[in-house]
Design an enzyme around this catalytic site. Sequence first.
Site, PDB file in Angstrom:
ATOM      1  N   ASP A  72      27.580 -42.813 108.571  1.00 23.18           N
ATOM      2  CA  ASP A  72      26.558 -42.862 109.617  1.00 23.18           C
ATOM      3  C   ASP A  72      25.211 -42.516 108.994  1.00 23.18           C
ATOM      4  O   ASP A  72      25.139 -42.144 107.832  1.00 23.18           O
ATOM      5  CB  ASP A  72      26.882 -41.886 110.752  1.00 23.18           C
ATOM      6  CG  ASP A  72      27.374 -40.566 110.215  1.00 23.18           C
ATOM      7  OD1 ASP A  72      26.848 -40.123 109.174  1.00 23.18           O
ATOM      8  OD2 ASP A  72      28.270 -39.966 110.822  1.00 23.18           O
ATOM      9  N   ASP A  74      21.668 -40.310 109.277  1.00 23.81           N
ATOM     10  CA  ASP A  74      20.974 -39.175 109.890  1.00 23.81           C
ATOM     11  C   ASP A  74      19.498 -39.267 109.550  1.00 23.81           C
ATOM     12  O   ASP A  74      19.129 -39.657 108.440  1.00 23.81           O
ATOM     13  CB  ASP A  74      21.515 -37.842 109.352  1.00 23.81           C
ATOM     14  CG  ASP A  74      22.968 -37.645 109.730  1.00 23.81           C
ATOM     15  OD1 ASP A  74      23.353 -38.103 110.817  1.00 23.81           O
ATOM     16  OD2 ASP A  74      23.710 -37.055 108.927  1.00 23.81           O
ATOM     17  N   ASP A 152      22.914 -27.974 101.349  1.00 21.99           N
ATOM     18  CA  ASP A 152      23.846 -27.336 100.419  1.00 21.99           C
ATOM     19  C   ASP A 152      23.729 -27.813  98.968  1.00 21.99           C
ATOM     20  O   ASP A 152      23.504 -27.011  98.068  1.00 21.99           O
ATOM     21  CB  ASP A 152      25.289 -27.429 100.944  1.00 21.99           C
ATOM     22  CG  ASP A 152      25.667 -28.810 101.456  1.00 21.99           C
ATOM     23  OD1 ASP A 152      24.863 -29.746 101.311  1.00 21.99           O
ATOM     24  OD2 ASP A 152      26.776 -28.954 102.007  1.00 21.99           O
TER      25      ASP A 152
HETATM   26  P1  ATP Z   1      29.873 -36.835 105.215  1.00 25.89           P
HETATM   27  O1  ATP Z   1      29.087 -37.390 106.362  1.00 25.89           O
HETATM   28  O2  ATP Z   1      30.346 -37.806 104.207  1.00 25.89           O
HETATM   29  O3  ATP Z   1      30.921 -35.897 105.672  1.00 25.89           O
HETATM   30  P2  ATP Z   1      27.503 -35.327 104.779  1.00 25.89           P
HETATM   31  O4  ATP Z   1      26.977 -34.652 103.557  1.00 25.89           O
HETATM   32  O5  ATP Z   1      26.668 -36.362 105.421  1.00 25.89           O
HETATM   33  O6  ATP Z   1      28.889 -35.906 104.352  1.00 25.89           O
HETATM   34  P3  ATP Z   1      27.362 -33.949 107.246  1.00 25.89           P
HETATM   35  O7  ATP Z   1      28.258 -32.897 107.783  1.00 25.89           O
HETATM   36  O8  ATP Z   1      27.179 -35.223 107.966  1.00 25.89           O
HETATM   37  O9  ATP Z   1      27.898 -34.224 105.783  1.00 25.89           O
HETATM   38  O10 ATP Z   1      25.956 -33.251 106.992  1.00 25.89           O
HETATM   39  C1  ATP Z   1      24.739 -33.946 106.826  1.00 25.89           C
HETATM   40  C2  ATP Z   1      23.826 -33.180 105.890  1.00 25.89           C
HETATM   41  O11 ATP Z   1      23.576 -31.867 106.411  1.00 25.89           O
HETATM   42  C3  ATP Z   1      24.394 -32.917 104.510  1.00 25.89           C
HETATM   43  O12 ATP Z   1      24.192 -34.004 103.647  1.00 25.89           O
HETATM   44  C4  ATP Z   1      23.633 -31.687 104.076  1.00 25.89           C
HETATM   45  O13 ATP Z   1      22.347 -32.018 103.651  1.00 25.89           O
HETATM   46  C5  ATP Z   1      23.526 -30.912 105.361  1.00 25.89           C
HETATM   47  N1  ATP Z   1      24.661 -29.988 105.528  1.00 25.89           N
HETATM   48  C6  ATP Z   1      25.840 -30.235 106.128  1.00 25.89           C
HETATM   49  N2  ATP Z   1      26.650 -29.172 106.107  1.00 25.89           N
HETATM   50  C7  ATP Z   1      25.962 -28.193 105.480  1.00 25.89           C
HETATM   51  C8  ATP Z   1      26.237 -26.845 105.143  1.00 25.89           C
HETATM   52  N3  ATP Z   1      27.411 -26.301 105.454  1.00 25.89           N
HETATM   53  N4  ATP Z   1      25.265 -26.153 104.498  1.00 25.89           N
HETATM   54  C9  ATP Z   1      24.079 -26.701 104.211  1.00 25.89           C
HETATM   55  N5  ATP Z   1      23.762 -27.967 104.474  1.00 25.89           N
HETATM   56  C10 ATP Z   1      24.668 -28.720 105.111  1.00 25.89           C
HETATM   57 MG    MG Z   2      27.084 -37.373 107.371  1.00 27.74          MG
END
Ligand code: ATP
Ligand code: MG
Length: 451
Positions: A72, A74, A152
């Site tokens: 997706d 963001d 993160d």
């Molecule tokens: P995926 O969507 O493949 O699970 P993602 O990295 O996009 O991976 P999301 O949970 O959608 O994971 O989070 C979006 C963004 O928010 C991450 O790329 C990161 O920048 C931030 N983020 C998410 N979780 C955390 C966390 N626990 N601590 C700090 N930043 C976070």
């Molecule tokens: Mg994501």
Amino acid sequence: MIRKFISRVLGRKDLAPRPDAAIIAVAQHGLRREQISRGCQRTVETLQENGYQAYIVGGAVRDLLAGLTPKDFDVATNATPEQVRQCFRRSRIIGRRFQIVHVSMGSETIEVTTFRGHHGEHAGNKAQTDAQGRVLRDNVFGSQAEDAARRDFTVNALYYDPSSETIIDYHHGVADLQQKTLRMIGEPKTRYREDPVRMLRAVRLAAKLGLTIDPAASRPIREMADLIDNVPPSRLFDEMLKLLTSGHAVRCVTQLREEGLHNGLLPLLDVILEQPLGECFVMLALEATDRRVDEGKPISPGFLFATLLWHEVLAKWQLLKAQGEPAIPALFVAMDEVLDVQCGKLAITRRIAGDIKDIWGLQPRFEQRSGKRPYGVLQQPRFKAGYDFLLLRAASGEIEPAISEWWTEFLYASDEARAALLLPPQPGEARRRRRRRRSPARQLENPDSTA
Ligand code: ATP
Ligand code: MG
């Protein structure tokens, strides 16, 4: 109109990223705006036309740069949730702890988040933490640079502007991705203490993207692994599910064990993997899950958790049977005991727990291959899942392959061929059945008999 113009002019002054950010041109990173979904491009454009900063951020930029298809998109912006909502007719604010806006564009939903800021530095802005240092509240707006610093990993803190096709990179994320390194932003121990789930994210993202976790980020994991116990069960469940359905479950679980992160997460990762038969079963199940993800097939969380917890059930079941309990009631007792513990730890929802029980409850019924019963089993709504589960049990060496082979034949046979496949009644079966008809425990032994 006038408001738009004023906000555009006033907004300009903070539109420039901080001077210490690298602005990386498309010639260097290769990410073209056509790779961004139409709805997401329009969301960013609209925000920018209204004078706000807006970028695609997080997993989508990272995945596209790594050659993967993002799940997706963001968007991060300096507009407040209320300001975002005013820019889009079809949008709504969601979330209590930290408000985000869901913008609907055709069939797409774009998640728009306001830049988040630091805490701790200014009085009154201090983040609330629990006794272990886990951040409980985190809802201060901030600048783009602050937003980047609280993400993160460096590869997750890249801001893509589709209009200029540039990436704003505060933490050398593009270089880290090119060098296949997953590097933590800030001091890893502090970051894990703030949010222990980051340890699981490290393992999952490294496996998904084929990155090596930077030693500074992987070293503290072993000693800090226990902090995971402190994470709310529902969050742990979501993260475990993401990990197990990432398409790289085998790699993730192997890595979890290498990092010493498996203890306490799931019994599978504690006890089961130490038993050769249990390990074989779980690994076969995870390989099958990875294959399904790769083929674009849906994954049932019920099936997944049923496989992960099965050998725990099996051990309890065998113990109860050895104590003289009748087989079927003993299985149901073992199932409940295992689910009670796991639902507490992992917040397995009631619906998923129901699916898990259906799959487990079918297993002893596959042993009955005479009379009318196999037809009843075929009619069960969860038959296919139960049958797939049976195949895994046979493949792992837990049960005779003859049983699963019989069911495969029976499943695909014509009516006449099915009748010919039925085994003769086992000695004593007719007598048992008569007795059972009078027994109050019948419901349990044959739960579909009234269906
Ligand atoms: P995926 O969507 O493949 O699970 P993602 O990295 O996009 O991976 P999301 O949970 O959608 O994971 O989070 C979006 C963004 O928010 C991450 O790329 C990161 O920048 C931030 N983020 C998410 N979780 C955390 C966390 N626990 N601590 C700090 N930043 C976070
Ligand atoms: Mg994501």
